[in-house]
Design an enzyme around this catalytic site. Structure first.
Site, short mmCIF file in Angstrom:
data_model
loop_
_atom_site.label_atom_id
_atom_site.label_comp_id
_atom_site.label_asym_id
_atom_site.label_seq_id
_atom_site.Cartn_x
_atom_site.Cartn_y
_atom_site.Cartn_z
N LYS A 13 -8.83 -34.80 -9.10
CA LYS A 13 -8.53 -33.36 -8.98
C LYS A 13 -8.37 -32.77 -10.37
O LYS A 13 -8.13 -33.48 -11.35
CB LYS A 13 -7.26 -33.12 -8.17
CG LYS A 13 -5.97 -33.77 -8.70
CD LYS A 13 -5.16 -32.95 -9.68
CE LYS A 13 -3.87 -33.64 -10.12
NZ LYS A 13 -3.24 -33.11 -11.32
N ASP A 147 1.56 -35.91 -6.45
CA ASP A 147 0.20 -35.41 -6.22
C ASP A 147 -0.45 -36.03 -4.99
O ASP A 147 -1.55 -35.62 -4.60
CB ASP A 147 -0.69 -35.70 -7.43
CG ASP A 147 -0.32 -34.85 -8.63
OD1 ASP A 147 0.38 -33.83 -8.44
OD2 ASP A 147 -0.74 -35.20 -9.75
O1 C5P Z 1 6.01 -38.16 -8.47
P1 C5P Z 1 5.34 -38.66 -9.70
O2 C5P Z 1 5.59 -40.11 -9.94
O3 C5P Z 1 3.90 -38.28 -9.80
O4 C5P Z 1 6.04 -37.89 -10.90
C1 C5P Z 1 6.15 -38.45 -12.18
C2 C5P Z 1 7.29 -37.77 -12.90
O5 C5P Z 1 6.94 -36.42 -13.20
C3 C5P Z 1 8.58 -37.67 -12.15
O6 C5P Z 1 9.36 -38.80 -12.34
C4 C5P Z 1 9.23 -36.45 -12.76
O7 C5P Z 1 9.86 -36.79 -13.98
C5 C5P Z 1 8.05 -35.56 -13.09
N1 C5P Z 1 7.77 -34.53 -12.07
C6 C5P Z 1 8.61 -33.42 -12.00
N2 C5P Z 1 8.35 -32.44 -11.07
C7 C5P Z 1 7.27 -32.54 -10.26
C8 C5P Z 1 6.41 -33.65 -10.33
C9 C5P Z 1 6.69 -34.64 -11.26
O8 C5P Z 1 9.58 -33.31 -12.74
N3 C5P Z 1 7.03 -31.56 -9.37
#
Ligand code: C5P
Length: 309
Positions: A13, A147
């Site tokens: 994406k 995502d």
């Molecule tokens: O959920 P994911 O592992 O993809 O997110 C990685 C990091 O990005 C999270 O640990 C967080 O620190 C940050 N994040 C965030 N807000 C979001 C998505 C991700 O702060 N909406």
């Protein structure tokens, strides 16, 4: 017949824009973004053998992937533990083996790991006869990664909150996409943390709501699509770009090269470090690729030609 094998592709994406609208009580950021599926894909073969136990992932095309940290493993674990909770407390997870051919670059903001994880969830949902409702699967998906829910839909979607509030909008398929990925990646948590130290840019929710409505229409052709998309260029920003540029200055270099090659719009995707440029067709993106491929400043970058799906 305890063994079943499934082949599935997992597209990447880009975020056409990405705004951060404050933080949620759990520390995550409240996002407002349009995600767009593109045809750069990983390929997975998932084998499920109910006569055995265990998990194995074989990764091709990349040596830097730790199977234990891979989101495919997390997707399996979350799916199986929820299945056990919701459907059958005596359930024992079957042996699951995944052959993963990686084409989507990592730490690029193109959602490769998340797309692979969503593909795993889709296959397990099919294998077990659709045990979860759409709402339950979304909840499992967002617990795997922010995502992941988008990839259960694909196409063109407005994604809000952590990424689990999803609204498909009129498809922007068929646009040409040129991508440049600096050698260095960006760590998503570090990028958010760096952004938090800067002053918040104002977020005009009404302006974005109106903009999304202006995009949610039938398009005459690709030129019309691009025109409507670029009509509000002041809204097309990625709040994570400035902090990412501090970590990886090559992001700016790629943007300059793409703009010089005639791109009407280019932006970093997600938390970077990949940059994309949009064109009316794949042919136009290919012509721009020809122009930038020998630019000395881009010699360390990987370039990809793609198309919106
Ligand atoms: O959920 P994911 O592992 O993809 O997110 C990685 C990091 O990005 C999270 O640990 C967080 O620190 C940050 N994040 C965030 N807000 C979001 C998505 C991700 O702060 N909406």
């Amino acid at each position: 017949m305890p063994t079943d094998s499934y082949e599935i592709t997992a597209n990447a994406k880009i975020n056409l824009f990405l705004r951060v609208n404050g933080t949620l009580p759990n520390g995550y950021h409240r996002l407002y973004t349009v995600m767009q599926e593109i045809d750069c894909a990983d390929k997975l073969t998932i084998t499920i053998d109910s006569s055995r136990r265990g998990f194995k992932i074989n990764c091709f095309g990349r040596s830097d992937i730790d199977p234990e940290k891979n989101l495919c493993k997390k997707a399996c674990d979350r799916f199986f533990s929820n299945y056990k909770k919701l459907k059958d407390e005596n359930f024992v997870a079957p042996y699951t083996e995944i052959d993963l051919i990686k084409n989507i670059p990592s730490e690029s903001g193109m959602g490769g790991g998340s797309s692979d994880a969503a593909a795993v969830l889709v296959v397990l949902q099919e294998h077990f006869g659709q045990p979860f409702s759409e709402e339950d699967l979304l909840r499992i998906a967002v617990n795997v990664g922010a995502d992941v829910p988008f990839f259960l839909y694909g196409g063109t979607c407005l994604c809000e909150r952590v990424g689990e509030v999803i609204r498909p909008i009129e498809s922007l398929s068929g646009l040409g996409v040129l991508i440049g990925k600096p050698k260095a990646g960006v760590s998503t948590p570090e990028c958010f943390a760096l952004m938090d130290r800067e002053e918040n840019k104002p977020f005009d929710e009404k302006a974005y709501t109106d903009y999304i409505e202006s995009l949610n229409v039938l398009y005459r052709n690709s030129a019309d699509m691009l025109e409507k998309l670029l009509a509000k260029s002041e809204l097309l920003v990625n709040d994570l770009e400035a902090p990412a540029v501090k970590m990886v200055p090559e992001i700016e270099t790629i943007k300059r090269a793409f703009t010089n090659a005639g791109a009407e719009y280019c932006c970093m995707t997600g938390s970077g470090s990949a940059v994309f440029a949009l064109f009316e067709s794949r042919g136009e993106a290919a012509a721009a690729l020809e122009q930038v491929k020998d630019v000395p400043a881009l010699s360390d970058c990987s370039l990809y030609l793609s198309e919106t799906v």
